[in-house]
Design a protein around this motif. Structure first.
Motif, mmCIF file in Angstrom:
data_model
loop_
_atom_site.group_PDB
_atom_site.id
_atom_site.type_symbol
_atom_site.label_atom_id
_atom_site.label_comp_id
_atom_site.label_asym_id
_atom_site.label_seq_id
_atom_site.Cartn_x
_atom_site.Cartn_y
_atom_site.Cartn_z
ATOM 1 N N ILE A 52 41.369 39.857 73.869
ATOM 2 C CA ILE A 52 42.441 39.255 73.115
ATOM 3 C C ILE A 52 43.296 38.239 74.025
ATOM 4 O O ILE A 52 43.666 37.028 73.642
ATOM 5 N N TYR A 53 43.418 38.749 75.304
ATOM 6 C CA TYR A 53 43.974 37.792 76.377
ATOM 7 C C TYR A 53 43.189 36.566 76.645
ATOM 8 O O TYR A 53 43.949 35.564 76.685
ATOM 9 N N LYS A 54 42.103 36.738 76.702
ATOM 10 C CA LYS A 54 41.068 35.369 77.060
ATOM 11 C C LYS A 54 41.135 34.663 75.737
ATOM 12 O O LYS A 54 40.897 33.405 75.702
ATOM 13 N N ARG A 55 41.187 35.221 74.456
ATOM 14 C CA ARG A 55 41.234 34.415 73.120
ATOM 15 C C ARG A 55 42.385 33.576 73.147
ATOM 16 O O ARG A 55 42.398 32.490 72.789
ATOM 17 N N VAL A 56 43.690 34.202 73.528
ATOM 18 C CA VAL A 56 44.851 33.187 73.838
ATOM 19 C C VAL A 56 44.479 32.162 74.667
ATOM 20 O O VAL A 56 44.934 31.028 74.351
ATOM 21 N N ILE A 57 44.113 32.325 75.715
ATOM 22 C CA ILE A 57 44.130 31.413 76.688
ATOM 23 C C ILE A 57 42.895 30.211 76.097
ATOM 24 O O ILE A 57 43.336 28.900 76.369
ATOM 25 N N ASN A 58 41.808 30.712 75.888
ATOM 26 C CA ASN A 58 41.010 29.719 75.050
ATOM 27 C C ASN A 58 41.429 29.078 73.924
ATOM 28 O O ASN A 58 40.879 27.768 73.803
ATOM 29 N N ARG A 59 42.547 29.558 73.119
ATOM 30 C CA ARG A 59 43.011 28.703 72.076
ATOM 31 C C ARG A 59 43.707 27.741 72.653
ATOM 32 O O ARG A 59 43.630 26.387 71.966
ATOM 33 N N ILE A 60 44.369 27.793 73.641
ATOM 34 C CA ILE A 60 45.036 26.514 74.254
ATOM 35 C C ILE A 60 44.104 25.876 74.971
ATOM 36 O O ILE A 60 44.461 24.429 75.170
ATOM 37 N N VAL A 61 43.145 26.323 75.673
ATOM 38 C CA VAL A 61 42.371 25.277 76.265
ATOM 39 C C VAL A 61 41.805 24.289 75.296
ATOM 40 O O VAL A 61 41.553 23.155 75.601
ATOM 41 N N GLN A 62 41.434 24.756 74.109
ATOM 42 C CA GLN A 62 40.973 23.938 73.208
ATOM 43 C C GLN A 62 42.034 23.028 72.653
ATOM 44 O O GLN A 62 41.543 21.529 72.403
ATOM 45 N N MET A 63 43.317 23.217 72.819
ATOM 46 C CA MET A 63 44.115 22.159 72.659
ATOM 47 C C MET A 63 44.419 21.168 73.547
ATOM 48 O O MET A 63 44.651 19.992 73.540
ATOM 49 N N VAL A 64 44.114 21.707 74.894
ATOM 50 C CA VAL A 64 44.201 20.729 75.951
ATOM 51 C C VAL A 64 42.979 19.695 75.789
ATOM 52 O O VAL A 64 43.122 18.457 76.129
ATOM 53 N N LEU A 65 41.806 20.218 75.292
ATOM 54 C CA LEU A 65 40.584 19.297 75.268
ATOM 55 C C LEU A 65 40.865 18.217 73.963
ATOM 56 O O LEU A 65 40.049 17.227 74.081
ATOM 57 N N GLU A 66 41.934 18.709 73.216
ATOM 58 C CA GLU A 66 41.823 17.688 71.822
ATOM 59 C C GLU A 66 42.776 16.694 72.622
ATOM 60 O O GLU A 66 42.816 15.601 71.995
ATOM 61 N N VAL A 67 43.801 16.916 73.435
ATOM 62 C CA VAL A 67 44.536 15.805 73.965
ATOM 63 C C VAL A 67 43.684 14.968 75.072
ATOM 64 O O VAL A 67 43.947 13.721 74.856
ATOM 65 N N ASP A 68 42.872 15.571 75.748
ATOM 66 C CA ASP A 68 42.082 14.858 76.758
ATOM 67 C C ASP A 68 40.825 15.727 76.925
ATOM 68 O O ASP A 68 40.435 16.615 77.698
ATOM 69 N N PRO A 69 39.786 15.029 76.074
ATOM 70 C CA PRO A 69 38.210 15.803 76.142
ATOM 71 C C PRO A 69 37.884 15.624 77.610
ATOM 72 O O PRO A 69 36.911 16.554 77.642
ATOM 73 N N GLU A 70 38.054 14.923 78.440
ATOM 74 C CA GLU A 70 37.669 14.601 79.820
ATOM 75 C C GLU A 70 37.989 15.240 80.711
ATOM 76 O O GLU A 70 37.830 15.413 81.547
#
Length: 225
Positions: free
Chosen positions: A155-173
């Motif tokens: 669950i902890y890793k899932r929370v982190i990876n949800r926000i990681v995807q948001m970062v990549l939506e802002v800057d995929p590179e």
């Protein structure tokens, strides 16, 4: 939000406990008062014997729910991150602008937590203090790899990876999204700790919150987008 959470079942990996504490009055009492006792005396001093004395129950009854106090702390942490994941999804779901969505997510996971009245036997505000003080103790053990394989930290890793995807939506590179967000998640707890105990080595205080710091950090870092 409270009315929705009343109907929400927080899911915790069944391998963490012997018997699901949410299924009985005693189990809920164990969870409620373990949070209060750990907050009062610290995890090192916390024992099932002391908890049993507090709730008027035999120590052996607590062992019917948890194998040891480490598993109890992992349970409390898992419950907290599951609750946090729900809040994260709920509070960002209708935000369409990627940077605004990311900023809101950072605020959710770094801000001071208030108690949620919908969960009567769990004080999230006090549980948040335990996460700040004690969460790394669930990870920094010799059994971390085995427990990770068992899904204790999913669950902890899932929370982190949800926000990681948001970062990549802002800057995929952006090449360090996972390192950035995992650092923010752990760093937020550290800044709250410093703010409360070692005030001279943080800029966070009653006027500037860790959320302010990390919001500034991430918007500055990704401002080109």
């Amino acid at each position: 939000m409270d009315s929705i959470l009343n109907n929400l079942k927080i899911q915790v990996n069944s391998k963490i406990y012997v018997k699901d504490p949410e299924t009985s009055t005693l189990g809920k009492k164990i969870i409620e008062h373990s949070i209060l006792l750990i907050n009062e005396i610290g995890f090192e001093e916390f024992t099932f014997k002391k908890l049993g004395e507090l709730i008027g129950s035999n120590e052996s009854s607590i062992y019917r729910y948890f194998e040891n106090k480490h598993k109890l702390l992992v349970y409390l942490s898992s419950w907290y991150w599951s609750w946090m994941e729900y809040r994260l999804v709920f509070l960002t779901n209708n935000i369409t602008n990627p940077l605004e969505k990311l900023t809101k997510a950072i605020q959710v996971v770094t801000e001071k937590v208030e108690d949620d009245s919908a969960t009567t036997h769990i004080n999230e505000s006090i549980l948040n203090k335990i996460i700040i003080q004690e969460f790394t103790k669930t990870l920094h053990t010799k059994d971390v790899d085995e427990e990770n394989r068992e899904g204790f930290f999913l669950i902890y890793k899932r929370v982190i990876n949800r926000i990681v995807q948001m970062v990549l939506e802002v800057d995929p590179e952006y090449p360090f999204a996972k390192s950035l967000i995992s650092s923010i998640m752990e760093g937020a707890s550290h800044q709250h700790f410093l703010m409360n105990h070692l005030k001279t080595i943080t800029n966070c205080n009653s006027e500037v919150s860790p959320s302010d710091f990390y919001t500034h950090l991430i918007t500055t870092l990704l401002k080109r987008n």
